[in-house]
Design a protein around this motif. Structure first.
Motif, short mmCIF file in Angstrom:
data_model
loop_
_atom_site.label_atom_id
_atom_site.label_comp_id
_atom_site.label_asym_id
_atom_site.label_seq_id
_atom_site.Cartn_x
_atom_site.Cartn_y
_atom_site.Cartn_z
N SER A 1 0.82 -1.21 0.00
CA SER A 1 0.00 0.00 0.00
C SER A 1 0.86 1.27 0.00
O SER A 1 0.52 2.24 -0.66
N LEU B 1 2.31 1.60 -3.59
CA LEU B 1 1.31 2.10 -4.53
C LEU B 1 0.96 3.56 -4.26
O LEU B 1 0.78 4.35 -5.19
N GLY B 2 0.86 3.93 -3.00
CA GLY B 2 0.55 5.32 -2.65
C GLY B 2 1.63 6.28 -3.09
O GLY B 2 1.34 7.36 -3.62
N SER B 3 2.88 5.90 -2.88
CA SER B 3 3.97 6.79 -3.29
C SER B 3 4.07 6.87 -4.81
O SER B 3 4.36 7.93 -5.36
N ALA B 4 3.83 5.76 -5.50
CA ALA B 4 3.85 5.79 -6.97
C ALA B 4 2.72 6.66 -7.51
O ALA B 4 2.92 7.42 -8.47
N MET B 5 1.55 6.57 -6.90
CA MET B 5 0.43 7.42 -7.33
C MET B 5 0.76 8.89 -7.11
O MET B 5 0.47 9.73 -7.96
N LEU B 6 1.38 9.21 -5.98
CA LEU B 6 1.73 10.59 -5.70
C LEU B 6 2.76 11.11 -6.69
O LEU B 6 2.60 12.20 -7.25
N TYR C 1 3.69 9.95 -9.74
CA TYR C 1 3.36 9.92 -11.16
C TYR C 1 2.05 10.62 -11.50
O TYR C 1 1.95 11.26 -12.55
N MET C 2 1.05 10.48 -10.65
CA MET C 2 -0.27 10.99 -11.01
C MET C 2 -0.44 12.48 -10.74
O MET C 2 -1.18 13.14 -11.46
N SER C 3 0.18 13.02 -9.71
CA SER C 3 -0.03 14.45 -9.44
C SER C 3 0.54 15.34 -10.56
O SER C 3 -0.16 16.25 -11.00
N ALA D 1 3.71 17.17 -5.20
CA ALA D 1 4.21 15.86 -4.77
C ALA D 1 5.43 16.02 -3.87
O ALA D 1 5.57 15.30 -2.87
N SER E 1 5.48 14.66 0.08
CA SER E 1 6.30 13.48 0.34
C SER E 1 6.97 13.46 1.72
O SER E 1 7.02 12.39 2.32
#
Length: 80
Positions: free
Chosen positions: A6, A9-14, A16-18, A55, A59
């Motif tokens: 989790s 996935l949360g750090s990858a979403m932050l 890449y997605m932001s 991001a 972080s």
């Protein structure tokens, strides 16, 4: 060493997605407001940089969480 799924996935979403979300939202906003492709390009650059800065700001707070810290999964000792 490992980290929980989790937190990965949360750090990858932050990360890449932001910037990607900022890029699309601000580019679309500039396209609607100004109606030119150059404005959309400038908006995309501003949105991408802004998303990266968001991001970067989030972080350190997320890294301080206990669930985001690496843990030792197993110790591999050589046979004696």
């Amino acid at each position: 060493m490992g980290i929980t799924e989790s937190s990965l996935l949360g750090s990858a979403m932050l990360v890449y997605m932001s910037p990607l979300l900022g890029l699309f939202v601000v580019a679309a906003l500039f396209q609607v407001l100004f109606g030119t492709d150059i404005a959309a390009l400038c908006g995309a650059v501003l949105g991408g940089v802004g998303g990266f800065l968001i991001a970067k700001g989030f972080s350190p707070r997320l890294a301080a969480r206990q669930t985001w810290q690496p843990v030792i999964i197993s110790v591999g000792l050589p046979p004696t």
